[in-house]
Design an enzyme around this catalytic site. Structure first.
Site, short mmCIF file in Angstrom:
data_model
loop_
_atom_site.label_atom_id
_atom_site.label_comp_id
_atom_site.label_asym_id
_atom_site.label_seq_id
_atom_site.Cartn_x
_atom_site.Cartn_y
_atom_site.Cartn_z
CD GLU A 151 -38.72 -18.22 -2.83
OE1 GLU A 151 -38.41 -17.79 -1.62
OE2 GLU A 151 -39.74 -17.57 -3.46
CE LYS B 257 -50.88 -31.89 -13.54
NZ LYS B 257 -51.62 -31.33 -14.46
CG ASP C 72 -48.37 -30.32 -15.76
OD1 ASP C 72 -48.52 -29.26 -15.21
OD2 ASP C 72 -49.33 -31.06 -16.00
CG HIS D 165 -22.41 -30.96 20.06
ND1 HIS D 165 -22.45 -32.07 20.83
CD2 HIS D 165 -21.03 -31.16 19.41
CE1 HIS D 165 -21.45 -32.89 20.79
NE2 HIS D 165 -20.55 -32.39 19.99
#
Lengths: 411, 411, 411, 411
Positions: A109, A239, A313, A404
């Site tokens: 990514e 999990k 894992d 803002h």
């Protein structure tokens, strides 16, 4: 880490799934005696090419020796090459982790490494991240079945009374696992036991599964009712994210915290601590309303990238990404920011941690092997904080400040 | 997929994090012009060796060309080699996926591949897995800020009235994204919009972020109040499990279902469908009581392994592992078993899907590129079902039947 | 039961809210010395008439003596007359409740009494309801504030080491409250303590508040950091449903269970146990997906009606309605049905239990006063089960079977 | 409001539960023709005395005419007298509610009225409470059953295409109910429809149940599959808190908001707005971690007391107490405090609202009858805000400031 859940009394090679061809599709080639070889891997790649037309040329490019893979994978065919980017230095001032770290992030990514890097730089300017492992529990949670609720309740008392024996039975199966306490939760005529352990430098799901099976068998053999049980009544929530994890901890409960001066935040991120705090209220409410597992920004991103790189894992991202951000704006304008990961499941020993690239990445952090899991957990949490600081600031810098500036914040 | 959350108007190279050294630790080497080269990667590996003493020899062993990595990683240093095992054939009878598939599972957890393989075999004997994508929504969820609740409510009506314009603004930023609907949720003077899209074969987090930013800016510029907003009010719950995902879908909502004859289950798994159903009640109650994200066995395991192999954004396991198992024991003793993944975030295009090993694994499934995402989602769900069948049966075969045989079930 | 949360050192009469007129609206008349009189109540009714034009004629019709109301209400003006219907006999075979009971249900919702009555009849034909209180914990949950997470963790260890002293400090404030254990949950630099008590026949919120305040003050005075604290860190979740209540119990955790023969269910309700069980799967999934506090039918209805009738703190319906239904279809076709109320907050002493109609209703159940709270909790749970059996059967009889008859269930 | 769930085609009097004596216990006396009389009520009180020895003298003291009670209660035996205290004036500046209100609170919990009263005074000094109903949805949520997921998905499309016909069928059963939209949520081969309505001044559970039954029957009769359905698939979450309620609204979604100047808060409550905001962070985190239904103080207390007084279905406290507090500390030190009740179920027509004392209490608020439900909802929310302000301040004043004074807050 599914080993303990295999059908006991059968070894893997005996499973019928491997020895008979059951469906119309051709069976994946397998050699009972010598399956962890380059030849077998190549044979499977060829099989794939034949069956599907797909070439696995890159998958077949690796330096890991198939001979080391038993216990890590079956039907080994090659590898996924996941790019690793380096972020850091991350300055950590923890109990176990002290100093500057370079964090290997395996990801596909874009922006992720850069974003974490930026957060690490900011936190470095603030003096680094304090980190603390505040709790440690891995569990397996069987359910025992009774005729009625009264029997089940009595059983619970019996378990409390026989805790020492149960612990002995459980701990006989493991060198490093220690049974700490057994939580009990009754529904109807079911008594759920949540058996908690410390598991040394291993994540411990297998260890606790095996130990708890021994504990259950001891119980079944010694309790006068010889009660039926199932090894998982689903409240270990292995999990899966769960509220019980968030409350009672699964794996490590670890805090990363920093105090960020307004001046530094403005200079590095272009955002004021006041805005951060205003936004915190909105994000908290959004997380609460939507029933989210985490009220911070994106713990999952950094953790996943670290998990892939270091042989964790990775499926435990399901649990590990949960947590609670807690912040305060101090009177002097500094911003206290803490992230508490409530169910961080990590290991520096066992599982995938010893594979070649994975071990190298752990070594790069000084976290390979015995006695390192606390350090690794702390670096994980510090990394999460860095990523949250960076992404949250980006959200505000991009969208918030603009409006803002144009409009003023307290019209 | 964090791209849209970067500080707009700044490119990555301009970020100060890269150009100044801010902390005591040395800076990771970086070349502004030519950073995606083997030389730079090697330079960083050498840097690591120098700083930490750790060798990255295996990390440096790869076949991916660094030149293809912009957009996937920064500070590229090497790769994680994650072993891939092959499970299958998995027989799928879906809308998009039809036939036998061999599923590449990248994992370091022993037994995982064998366990999924066993489940696939069982389901094959039952005629395979039916699969259906029943919903499809990716979202970005800004919050708009108002002086009071009445203004915020009126704003909501205005948004409904201007949906076509908002859609036009959003869709101008993307070729494949389509804005489907905007959910609205008000808290106090905040109006949260959950802007939903279909995103073609991409996962779509970046696409929806960019489109929603355009939508928000259009709104801000056209609504008479010129309202402040923040691009994420946290109810998109990006990279987090949430109840809103489970209810309203994030990514694909996909069902895998099978009818399992008692005879087949007993023969292959050594378990009766009746026992499975008895256990279902216990697991449902455990999941409900513990506030779990999934009431099945372990969706996260198979999904994670597929995600790593095929270049998905693995952090989305946080969301994707959630789901609902629904089962019935039919009058003839067959067992209807369905798994609904409510927030499966997958892509066959973009992100890491085009990298060498990742693409090969998608091709092996016939799922690379345009028009394949439904097929891939279906294979994911079918794989999850196979893994759940296998693990659940193992739990029962190991612990349940034993005690059952010894003690009888209806004493 | 808000008493402990008042500003200490101020009595109620000294509160400025009573002595000054602050707004444009006229102040409710109040007599500091003699406010609990019929004259004062009448004066307030006249005030209402004057201010709003509304007559409170019926509100002014009551038999309770205002003089007994201090501690139950301020600014007493009259009463709500809530109709009571009688359901029963409810046959209970519990530990504390044994025999046939007539249950007073204060409600304005038509069908409620009839529906519960019908369920009671069915359960009577099945031999009645077994009931068991399986856990008992009332709590107040302060949060302690520290400079950093490490201090907070050390504090937690200190608390464990000083549990006896803390218990002594807490129990000095109460005759019946017993501190059982202190749960600890850390977030950032906050240490939340969930202090658990048994509270005899009282609901115990005030008692535990007072005792925990004493405990906190003892801690603050003896811990070297003199830590700041807040008496509620919100994880007691007083007057709110929460997952922590469901897991760890709040008030009584009580199970009601029955085995319902198919023949009886068909005869009385026109529904088969098989259908009930098929529907159970649908209801469980619906409750799980929607994040519901209860996966049964409508515990809140019966509990609320009993709570109003018997002087419970009715706001505790927020917590008390939560629970878990767990059922199994036995091999002989009988249906095992259990309801576990996980956070049933009830009293037979204190609060509103001693008021005239409320006491009468408790006496009607043989549940007034000391030593009766377990019995009352059991009757509550049995009533809930009766109502759930009745409503669930009605849903199926009305809609399900019709279509079933027309269409068949396993086409 | 259980009426629609009765077995259709049977009237209440025909139910076997009333006409046969089934258990060992004696049957509650009932007169099929003339049951709603004082004689019958007295006969039942005598029956109780005979069976249990308990006198129901006070229960028998009431002014309601039994003849008006059909539709509100069965087996009428007397009343619960619940003391009413008057709080106020509560200054509301809403859309529907404008001006000063005196709020009748039926409770047996001492301090409750005083505490709410104090909050009302404070809010009065701040200019009162702004209130807005921002959403309005009552629902019944059937589930339709299909052979597989694909059929179920197609059915969903069919429902969308036939929405007008379905609406017509539903609305034919009601004068005031309007079907607004049908939410769809699929799990496996089940299609859950959440049918949403506005229901005028009634709470609408019965109305929506009846209308949805008609809709379902229309669907069943017109859809080619003649699908089976169950009228509630449990995601309406009637009488239960749920996350879906919080997200998608059940009943009224109503906001109460106020801006509290620091000076006023300090003067009236002895607390600073800064402290309130610091505490807000702690309470938010506590609520998030514990999975609470409300992240404010105690909405349930005020709502329950108002519900009992005004003839609401008090069991709806289960749903109505849920909500979200959202606050900001403004730059000038003022505190913006909002409470959003996400599932407030109220009525000013039907149910218990027309009974004597209940009607009087509604009239006292100017909320009896048609066109008043928005006003009543707003007063409810404003009352909740007052109670939360008061209790939260009390917590801080009692415990927080003390330690603050002693120790300083930013050591």
């Amino acid at each position: 880490m599914l080993g303990t859940l295999r059908n006991p009394g059968r070894t893997h090679d005996e499973e019928p799934s491997v020895t008979t061809q059951a469906t119309s599709g051709a069976r994946v080639p397998r050699d009972r005696e010598h399956d962890y070889t380059e030849e077998q891997a190549a044979r499977r790649r060829a099989f794939v090419a034949e069956q599907t037309g797909a070439s696995l040329q890159h998958v077949g490019h690796y330096s890991v020796d198939p001979a080391v893979l038993p216990g890590n994978v079956e039907n080994f065919t090659g590898v996924a090459q996941v790019p690793i980017g380096l972020a850091g230095p991350l300055h950590v001032d923890g109990e176990h982790a002290k100093g500057d770290f370079y964090v290997p992030l395996a990801t596909t990514e874009g922006t992720l490494v850069a974003s974490y890097n930026r957060g690490m730089r900011l936190l470095g300017e603030c003096g680094g991240v304090r980190t603390t492992v505040v709790d440690d529990h891995m569990q397996r949670a069987p359910a025992f079945l009774f005729d009625d609720a009264l029997q089940a309740r009595s059983f619970g008392e019996w378990v409390d009374a026989h805790l020492d024996d149960i612990r002995t039975a459980a701990e006989a199966t493991t060198r490093s696992g220690k049974l700490t306490y057994i939580g009990q939760h009754q529904i109807g005529n079911l008594r759920y036991l949540r058996v908690n352990y410390t598991t040394g430098d291993a994540a411990g799901q297998n260890m606790t599964g095996k130990a708890t099976l021994a504990a259950c068998e001891w119980i079944r053999d010694h309790h006068p009712d010889r009660p039926r049980f199932v090894l998982s009544g689903a409240i270990d929530t292995d999990k899966k994210h769960s509220q019980i994890n968030m409350l009672m901890t699964r794996g490590k409960r670890v805090v990363a915290e920093a105090v960020i001066p307004d001046e530094v935040l403005q200079r590095v991120m272009g955002v004021r601590t006041r805005d951060l705090f205003e936004y915190r209220q909105i994000g908290m409410v959004g997380a609460f309303m939507s029933g989210a597992a985490y009220n911070g920004a994106h713990a999952a991103n950094g953790l996943t990238a670290m998990f892939i790189a270091t042989g964790q894992d990775v499926a435990n991202v399901a649990e590990s990404h949960a947590g609670v951000t807690y912040a305060q704006l101090l009177e002097n304008g500094d911003y206290y920011w803490s992230t508490t990961l409530t169910s961080l499941i990590v290991a520096t020993y066992g599982g995938g941690t010893g594979l070649p690239t994975q071990r190298e990445c752990l070594e790069l952090l000084g976290c390979y092997g015995a006695g390192k899991v606390g350090k690794f957990a702390e670096i994980c949490a510090a990394t999460v904080l860095a990523g949250d600081v960076s992404l949250t600031s980006a959200i505000l810098a991009g969208d918030w400040v603009t409006s803002h500036d144009a409009l003023g914040r307290n019209r």
